[in-house]
Motif scaffolding. Structure first.
Motif, short mmCIF file in Angstrom:
data_model
loop_
_atom_site.label_atom_id
_atom_site.label_comp_id
_atom_site.label_asym_id
_atom_site.label_seq_id
_atom_site.Cartn_x
_atom_site.Cartn_y
_atom_site.Cartn_z
N MET B 1 0.85 -1.20 0.00
CA MET B 1 0.00 0.00 0.00
C MET B 1 0.89 1.26 0.00
N LEU B 32 4.39 -0.37 9.75
CA LEU B 32 3.30 -1.20 9.24
C LEU B 32 3.61 -1.76 7.85
N VAL B 34 3.70 0.15 5.29
CA VAL B 34 3.04 1.05 4.35
C VAL B 34 4.11 1.96 3.77
N ASP B 61 -2.64 5.09 -2.49
CA ASP B 61 -3.82 4.32 -2.07
C ASP B 61 -4.42 4.88 -0.79
N LEU B 169 -5.53 0.07 9.96
CA LEU B 169 -4.59 -0.22 8.86
C LEU B 169 -3.98 -1.61 8.98
N LYS B 170 -3.75 -2.06 10.23
CA LYS B 170 -3.18 -3.40 10.43
C LYS B 170 -4.08 -4.44 9.78
N GLN B 172 -5.84 -4.07 7.21
CA GLN B 172 -5.77 -3.98 5.76
C GLN B 172 -4.54 -4.68 5.16
N SER B 173 -3.38 -4.53 5.85
CA SER B 173 -2.15 -4.98 5.20
C SER B 173 -1.89 -6.46 5.45
N ASN B 174 -1.34 -7.15 4.48
CA ASN B 174 -1.04 -8.57 4.64
C ASN B 174 0.47 -8.82 4.68
N GLU B 175 1.28 -7.73 4.50
CA GLU B 175 2.73 -7.86 4.50
C GLU B 175 3.31 -7.36 5.82
N LYS B 224 10.88 -7.09 3.83
CA LYS B 224 9.44 -7.29 3.74
C LYS B 224 9.18 -8.78 3.58
#
Lengths: 416, 416
Positions: B1, B32, B34, B61, B169-170, B172-175, B224
């Motif tokens: 993101m 995060l 991001v 985004d 936000l946590k 939302q993210s998968n990485e 990452k």
């Protein structure tokens, strides 16, 4: 003239450092009457850098970039701007010589290969000398727009702006701008703001711009006019009013003069010698006084007495005082400053003892409690402060208030 | 993101305040995983605000705006975003109750009329409660983009981010992103960069980001992955390689640990007491050592011996040494450090004597010449440096190199 600042550096986008460059440049531009409408920050990425420059050139007359001029591979500002402007990079002989000289000064045997990258400049650019590093600044004029590239480290960027960029920009504007400076010590920003709320509210020309630094507030009074004389006339009454309102709290009206400059100047003027005795600040005060070149004529020595034992041994603070009143007390500050003056045979002495925390606070002596003593004309004065903030902030505030107390002591004891 | 931060406020464009919000949010986003590619700052101007939001939504985004949510007429962020997104503002009953409750808590008799403006929210927005002020945050999702509006004051924004924004936000993210830190002392940025050029060149994941500060270079290694474990595994070999290349030059791998922290930790570990003797730095070294809370267990006292007389009186530097070799010499540094250790009865001592300029330089002793002495295990070591830069830079570099010399002395004398 509308300006845009572009700060370059992945460390900014990662939040590793706070962007003080943008604040500094914005203040300087405001003082010149240049309108900063946008500040932006991009990483060390050529495409995004080029895009940022493209957008900036569409909406601004002046674009100032800071950072990304270093010798490493991820320093790309120069390359990106050159590509965006459609100009080649060419080797600059003078810069090459300057880099060689810089390393010679440092007595370095060899010059890292990658440093020669810094000798490449954008064709047709005006090269701005860097006296504190190897990356030169660049100034380009193209299609009525101005693009200025500056190194990122503040200790290189700030002098370059003062030496080269501001004089250049002053020439550009047809309106004359004149600013006066009034520096106030020992007062917080909001307290100062309240004092001058009425002046700020009705201000148009001149304007009053407050800038707060630890323990100080600087007021810049700026007027625009067709002639310097007119501009000065506009500024004069405002300064007069500020003098009336702040009086002795104003320590200087010189743009470049610091609080320590003023203290050392007073000591020299009255041929007074100085001794310092620091506990919680542990040298920060003396270290700051020694910022002033030529201080060796007044400063004899300094004692850093962090422990009680040291206070007794070096400053003859009595055991009973430390026992009865503790190290953080008016009595200890007084004995410290007297002991320093007598043992060091100096005319003026200053002492600081306090509790910077984070631990050790009590109901009677909370964290932030600081006693500052000043000895002058064979009298010792001690003032009591309770500062708030973290350990670092409390120690910084102690230093500023000690300098201000010294200034006031010397004035009241030796002036007129 | 990919995220973009927009800071709103004319006070930022005037440089009256430094933008710490952008640094905080960038750090949180980096943690995060991001990617923050752009930070921008605009004034309280509706058209420029709308344009900034428009551009941000094209390239990012997630767009986070801070500031301009206050009750005054020039707070326009909400209005500008609503217009740009083509959404109306509607009154939010809950926010209205919250504002009333807030003023009740503050024991305010009446609520300023303009505060009700803050009860208006963008239609369909997720309202983020503000427990430290009256301006709620707003979270809008539109066409796969996320727009978050936050109040400007850090004491309102920071808690709101921790309570509402990060958890959102946590999800939302998968990485996952993991960073390690390697801090190097006594080496310049370009020298470090050359050492690791090959690593930087072939870097993709993890990446190595160098950040230079006076006398130090910090390398952040970031990977990452889908899981924290994987990310750590990716970082490990790089850190191992850096250890191999820089060895003793690495003073810590702790994100939050400073050079002075390491020195004090070593002193405490080996139960060693410390005395300092400073000439040109005049307290800056000791002042920095005392940044470390709890240093009182190791630091006994410090001598600031700016004059020759003080060097003789407090440190027993011999008259003939000062006469034959001058104050800026290996011999003087050695006698200073021995004198300090013996007079102060300490295990470890450090001395600094040098010429910070601007004046006083000669062919034999140019400005920037500094001798640093370290006494440990009853042996005195003195190192000779020639630093370049202005008075301030030379003194800062002296402090950093003194700390590093102390670190190495203690390790070589007392470790294993």
């Amino acid at each position: 003239m509308v300006a845009e600042l572009i700060s370059v550096g992945t460390e900014l986008l990662l939040g590793n450092i706070v962007n003080t460059n943008a604040a500094f440049l914005s203040r300087e531009m405001a003082a010149l009457g240049v309108l900063v409408y946008y500040q932006s920050t991009v990483g060390d990425n050529k495409d995004r850098l080029k895009e940022a420059v493209r957008v900036a050139l569409l909406r601004s007359d002046l674009v100032i970039l800071t950072g990304g001029l270093g010798p490493t591979r991820d320093d790309l500002t120069k390359e990106a701007v050159a590509e965006q402007l459609g100009l080649p990079l060419v080797e600059d002989e003078e810069t090459k010589r300057a880099i060689a000289a810089y390393f010679k000064d440092q007595k370095k045997k060899s010059i890292p290969e990658n440093n020669w990258k810094q000798a490449m400049v954008i064709q047709g650019a005006n090269v701005l000398a860097n006296h504190n590093g190897t990356a030169p600044g660049l100034l380009i004029e193209q299609e009525g727009k101005k693009i200025i590239l500056l190194p990122g480290p503040p200790n290189e960027m700030v002098p370059m702006v003062k030496e080269s960029v501001l004089p250049y920009l002053k020439e550009q504007s047809n309106e004359v701008l004149y600013s006066a400076m009034v520096k106030i010590a020992g007062m917080g920003e909001s307290a100062v703001a309240m004092e001058i709320e009425d002046l700020i509210d009705k201000q148009t020309n001149p304007t009053i711009a407050p800038y707060a630094k630890t323990g100080e507030v600087h007021l810049r009074i700026t007027a625009k006019a067709d002639s310097l004389q007119e501009a000065k006339e506009l500024v004069k009454p405002v300064v007069k009013e500020l003098r009336k309102r702040f009086g002795i709290k104003i320590y200087t009206e010189e743009e470049s003069e610091t609080l320590e400059d003023v203290v050392v100047k007073l000591l020299l003027k009255h041929k007074l010698t100085l001794i310092t005795a620091e506990s919680c600040t542990a040298g920060l005060l003396t270290g700051r006084i020694v910022n002033v070149a030529g201080v060796s004529d007044v400063l004899k020595e300094g004692f850093i007495t962090y422990t009680n034992k040291a206070k007794r041994k070096l400053l003859d603070v009595s055991k009973s005082t430390l026992k009865t009143y503790t190290a953080v007390s008016e009595q200890t500050a007084k004995e410290m400053v007297k002991g320093a003056a007598i043992n060091g045979d100096a005319d003026v002495a200053v002492s600081i003892t306090g509790l910077a925390g984070p631990g050790g606070g009590t109901k009677d002596i909370p964290v932030g409690t600081v006693y500052i003593g000043c000895y002058a004309n064979e009298k010792a004065t001690v003032k009591h402060y309770i500062f708030s903030g973290n350990r670092e902030k409390i120690r910084e505030l102690s230093v500023v208030h000690a300098l201000d107390l010294m200034r006031r002591c010397i004035i009241s004891n030796y002036e007129k």
